[in-house]
Design an enzyme around this catalytic site. Structure first.
Site, PDB file in Angstrom:
ATOM      1  CG  ASP A 112      14.760  34.398  58.867  1.00  0.00           C
ATOM      2  OD1 ASP A 112      13.817  33.733  59.346  1.00  0.00           O
ATOM      3  OD2 ASP A 112      15.928  34.339  59.284  1.00  0.00           O
ATOM      4  CG  ASP A 114      16.185  39.123  56.211  1.00  0.00           C
ATOM      5  OD1 ASP A 114      16.063  38.107  55.497  1.00  0.00           O
ATOM      6  OD2 ASP A 114      16.917  39.153  57.221  1.00  0.00           O
ATOM      7  CE1 TYR A 330      14.815  36.696  61.207  1.00  0.00           C
ATOM      8  CE2 TYR A 330      14.803  38.929  60.342  1.00  0.00           C
ATOM      9  CZ  TYR A 330      15.324  37.648  60.350  1.00  0.00           C
ATOM     10  OH  TYR A 330      16.348  37.320  59.489  1.00  0.00           O
ATOM     11  CB  CYS A 849      75.508  42.212  17.662  1.00  0.00           C
ATOM     12  SG  CYS A 849      74.261  41.855  18.911  1.00  0.00           S
ATOM     13  CB  CYS A 852      71.110  45.163  17.660  1.00  0.00           C
ATOM     14  SG  CYS A 852      72.810  45.206  18.248  1.00  0.00           S
ATOM     15  CB  CYS A 874      76.588  44.167  21.136  1.00  0.00           C
ATOM     16  SG  CYS A 874      75.585  45.201  20.054  1.00  0.00           S
ATOM     17  CB  CYS A 879      72.927  44.504  22.717  1.00  0.00           C
ATOM     18  SG  CYS A 879      73.001  42.894  21.910  1.00  0.00           S
TER      19      CYS A 879
END
Length: 963
Positions: A112, A114, A330, A849, A852, A874, A879
């Site tokens: 086609d 297109d 078409y 701890c 930390c 802690c 924590c």
């Protein structure tokens, strides 16, 4: 070699060119035959082969890794690799093209004319040129399957247009990426969160998003909102009429109407008090009603909807069938003007024998009738096809349905009308004055119907007014004050919706009807008996959600810009790469923001639908269906990526069903394929494409492996056993080389170099066997331990394990630290003992701890179960470190290796867990291997074996159970 877009077109082309003298043979595909005959192109004698494809030969899709819904984060689809390949159901067509191309010198493309057809043409070129690189490639350009068009096309061959094909490639990729990402996002977020009973198949429901589909839905919803927002308002108007011997004239108040009742009453009373009407003006003028422009695709759909009550989708289906049979040109064209070279008289001449419009066609061709007029120029030309027009005479074929007759009649009458003179009428307008208020009346008389004689879809009439002269006075027969209420606009009709899409540039003439049909299929909108659309609750909720986000994804602007970019690619002003980069970058930003504001989408859905009890399946982890679950026989087993990077195959029915297969830790990538294992049951069992880390597997194994989890794969079994062996050895601290020795203080605290993992390949088994590693006991005295031949410490006192304080997150991070030697041993030094920490702290007896480093505070529990029991926590509120005081020295370890309550299991204490069992405090989030359980819905599931701590099984399947 000639290739058409459809088998019927190939047959028509072959019949026309061969004049019926062709031979037919089967191709590899039973639907796509090969026609052979001799023909001359110019002075060149040719042996012609004509075959066909069936639309697009190739499909654009993501690589296998991204094709399944839960295989990746939808945001990755904006840049995931895509490939264009021939699907399995079209392999026979591909083989036919390859076989025929090898014996040919020329390739003529009859696709086609297109953009879409040009794209299919280049798909054919890719296949044929791959089989024969010396092909001379040509393009046949035609608009109708009639002899003059076909012979003209083959005698004037051109080259294919790569720019048209690139424009379609760009559109396909943009639509694929945007549609897939938003569709997966919407469906996974909303389908399980709400009770959506709109289609009756909720389990398989897809909440799709399309760059054209959603703006089309937006037009429907916007009109619906206008109707809902309309507030009826009462108004008043003055109506006047006058009856004479010549008839009745109805005069309209020039003000129209007033919303203020008092003002309307005052004016009305003035008119009643002085009712004499004076004619102030009489206008007589000729009016023309022009015929329509030549027929384009959108206009065909609109007129078929209005005049024939046919949907746009059905109209295009019927028109395509008429085209393939050679009766019309078409049907997919934007052109609404005929070329000056078109022989319009010849087309009209073919219709003179028709019983319904043949007489009009004869009048049109008769110069004495002076009815002919060249068609108007509508201003659009796609340079590919002429307007839709009839190409073959027919009074109706035996295989035609009533709709075929309607569409053919519409095309013929429209063509005859656009070649005709406009209708001529005489219009009279009379203006009168009553007490200072102006009124007017209009009448029309049709003098010459012209095109209206054949085009019965248009009407043009009016009432005949009595004769009035300027200055004439009369008393109205009736003068009334009438009330009314304002009315909302009507729902969008299909013709109006097509007009909106056409003006906004949404879709193409060939795809608009598909977008409308998709809305109905997805239950986003409904269409009533009058072809008017209204949104469903689902469609309205989706538009509302995106509207609340502030993104006008349902508006036509974004798509209109994309369509303009596609046109730029087709004319060469922009490259495909430029358009892809710009569009996808813009839409990815919209997607990420939409996902961040998903709560607004959920709120909008909650306005219309009830919440369900199912978990929202919005996980972005890897989940792909591998096989049916043999344990519960109710769900599927899914491949899923765990947060630590590993892979597992677990039942979707978790936690009701705990069936799971743990895959080797040496896996780097895994993706379910379409290949089915012929051995394993219950099936189907899909094979998985594995990719292993080279450093984690022996040299004799391949990095890439296509395997099966059903139990038939010996390679996978062996690698899984190796992975378990490595996992077992990682539960203890392996020996350290002398180059890594640390100085131990008198109190037992190791000083010097920080913790390091053994690099890959840094030690052999022999080196581990001949070296010693210092261990720290609870009293801080160094103990020399002799590792075994496999590098595992032997005879380590269990009392030194439970004194090591680490949080679960620290333990998990250590286990995920890279640095595995060839035997799979990893250095996981656990840090300081309690006594050594006390020695290094500011005061004796102080607990630090491990997260930390702050000093912990001592508190006394006041809960019913632990009242009076002391614990450490802690001081940092963020924590999570926590440990019972009586567990520092008195907890007797249980289980083996990492599963004991010392060491690895003690880490659970920081999460508030008492001991290591299934106590009343419940389970922590992280198991002893630093792995988090993830369900098929992406939710975190807490638990592991409470007997030994192994995350690969639960207590009911523990090998240590009962010991």
């Amino acid at each position: 070699m000639n290739v058409a877009e459809k088998p019927s077109v190939a047959k028509s082309v072959a019949e026309i060119l061969s004049r019926g003298g062709m031979q037919s043979r089967a191709g590899r595909s039973r639907y796509n035959r090969v026609f052979e005959f001799n023909y001359a192109i110019g002075a060149q004698a040719c042996h012609m082969l004509v075959t066909s494809v069936t639309g697009h030969l190739m499909e654009l899709d993501f690589d296998d890794r991204y094709r399944r819904w839960y295989s990746c984060d939808p945001a990755e689809l904006f840049h995931a690799p895509v490939r264009k390949a021939v699907p399995q159901d079209k392999q026979d067509i591909k083989r036919t093209l390859e076989e025929e191309a090898r014996t040919c010198q020329w390739l003529v493309l009859w696709l086609d004319c297109d953009r879409e057809g040009e794209n299919i043409a280049y798909e054919v070129v890719d296949i044929c040129a791959g089989a024969n690189r010396n092909l001379n490639i040509w393009r046949a350009r035609f608009s109708a399957l009639i002899p003059r068009e076909i012979h003209e096309a083959v005698q004037h061959l051109a080259r294919p247009n790569k720019l048209f094909a690139d424009a379609v490639d760009a559109r396909q990729e943009i639509d694929l990426r945007i549609g897939a990402s938003f569709t997966r996002f919407q469906t996974m977020l909303l389908k399980d969160a709400f009770v959506l009973d709109v289609s009756g198949e909720e389990r398989n429901m897809v909440l799709s998003y399309g760059p054209c589909q959603f703006p089309t839905l937006g037009f429907i919803v916007e009109r619906f909102w206008e109707i809902q927002a309309h507030e009826p308002e009462e108004f008043w108007t003055i109506n006047c009429s006058h009856t004479s011997d010549e008839g009745t004239a109805s005069f309209i108040w020039i003000r129209g109407h007033l919303f203020d009742y008092s003002s309307a009453v005052v004016i009305y009373e003035m008119c009643v008090h002085e009712p004499m009407a004076t004619v102030q003006n009489v206008r007589n003028q000729e009016k023309l009603k022009y015929p329509p422009y030549p027929l384009s695709t959108v206009e065909l759909q609109k007129r078929a909807s209005r005049c024939c009550r046919m949907s746009s989708e059905h109209t295009m289906k019927v028109a395509e069938e008429l085209y393939q049979a050679g009766f019309i040109s078409y049907p997919r064209t934007e052109t609404d003007s005929f070329s000056p070279n078109t022989d319009l008289h010849a087309i009209v001449r073919e219709q003179v024998d028709h019983p319904d419009w043949g007489t009009y066609a004869q009048r049109l061709l008769n110069p004495e009738e002076r009815l002919w007029r060249n068609p108007s120029n509508g201003g659009h030309d796609d340079k590919a096809h002429p307007p839709i027009h009839p190409t073959k005479f027919s009074t109706g074929e035996n295989n035609w349905s009533p709709d075929h007759k309607k569409v053919y009649e519409l095309v013929v009458r429209h063509f005859l009308a656009c070649c005709s003179q406009p209708a001529v009428g005489a219009e009279t307008t009379v203006e009168v004055d009553i007490a200072g208020e102006q009124f007017n009346a209009s009448g029309r008389v049709v003098l010459a119907k012209n095109y209206l004689d054949v085009y019965r879809y248009d009407s043009w009439g009016g009432s005949l007014l009595p004769t009035y002269t300027i200055g004439q006075q009369f008393v109205p027969t009736s003068l009334t004050l009438d009330s009314g209420v304002t009315r909302p606009p009507p729902l969008l009709a299909e013709a109006d919706l097509l007009s909106c899409m056409d003006k906004a540039g949404i879709g193409t003439d060939a795809t608009m009807h598909e977008h409308i049909k998709k809305l109905l299929d997805r239950c986003y909108a409904t269409k009533d008996a009058n072809s008017r659309f209204s949104p469903t609750n689902l469609g309205e909720a989706l538009v509302m959600g995106y509207d609340e986000m502030g993104y006008e994804l349902w508006k036509p602007y974004l798509r209109a810009m994309m369509e303009a970019d596609m046109k730029s690619v087709s004319v060469g002003t922009k490259s495909k790469a430029q358009v892809l980069e710009g569009c996808l970058q813009q839409m990815k930003a919209c997607f990420l923001d939409a996902r961040a504001n998903k709560v607004k989408l959920l709120d909008a859905m909650g306005t219309f639908f009830a919440r369900s009890n199912r978990p929202i399946n919005e996980t972005q982890n890897t989940i792909e269906v591998v096989r049916p679950c043999g344990a519960c026989n109710d769900s599927e087993m899914l491949l899923k990526r765990r947060p630590n990077g590993g892979f597992m195959v677990g039942c979707r029915g978790f936690p009701q069903c705990r069936n799971v297969v743990w895959l080797p830790g040496s896996l780097a990538e895994a993706a379910v394929t379409q290949q089915i294992c012929p051995t394993c049951v219950p099936g189907p069992v899909y094979k998985i494409q594995f990719k292993f880390n080279r450093r984690d597997i022996p040299p004799s194994f391949d990095v890439d492996h296509l395997g099966c989890i059903g139990g038939c794969d010996d390679v996978l079994k062996e690698l899984t056993e190796m992975s378990r062996f490595q996992h077992h050895n990682q539960t203890t601290t392996p020996a350290r080389s002398q180059s890594q020795t640390q100085t131990t203080s008198t109190s037992g605290v190791r000083q010097g170099a920080p913790r390091q993992d053994l690099p890959t390949g840094s030690r052999s088994t022999g080196q581990f066997a001949n070296q010693h590693t210092p261990a720290v006991n609870p009293q801080g005295r160094g103990q020399s331990q002799t590792p075994s031949a496999v590098g595992v410490r032997q005879g380590t006192p269990r009392q030194d394990l439970h004194t090591v304080f680490r949080t679960a997150s620290q333990f998990a991070n250590e286990q995920q630290t890279p640095g595995v030697n060839p035997q799979g041993f990893r250095s996981t030094h656990t840090g300081l003992t309690q006594n050594s920490r006390n020695a290094s702290s500011s005061g004796a007896g102080q607990v630090l701890c491990t997260t930390c480093g702050e000093a912990c505070i001592n508190r006394t529990a006041n809960t019913e179960a632990n009242r009076g029991r002391k614990f450490y926590k802690c001081q940092n509120p963020g924590c999570g470190f926590f440990v019972w005081e009586d567990e520092l020295d008195n907890v007797a370890p249980r289980g083996r290796g990492r599963g004991s309550r010392g060491g690895g299991r003690q880490a659970s204490a920081s999460a508030g867990r008492r001991g290591g069992g299934r106590g009343r405090r419940g389970r922590g989030n992280t198991d002893a291997d630093g792995m988090t359980f993830i369900s098929a819905t992406g939710d975190t599931v807490h638990g592991c074996c409470f007997t030994c701590g192994d995350p690969s099984h639960f207590a009911n399947a523990c090998p240590n159970r009962g010991r």
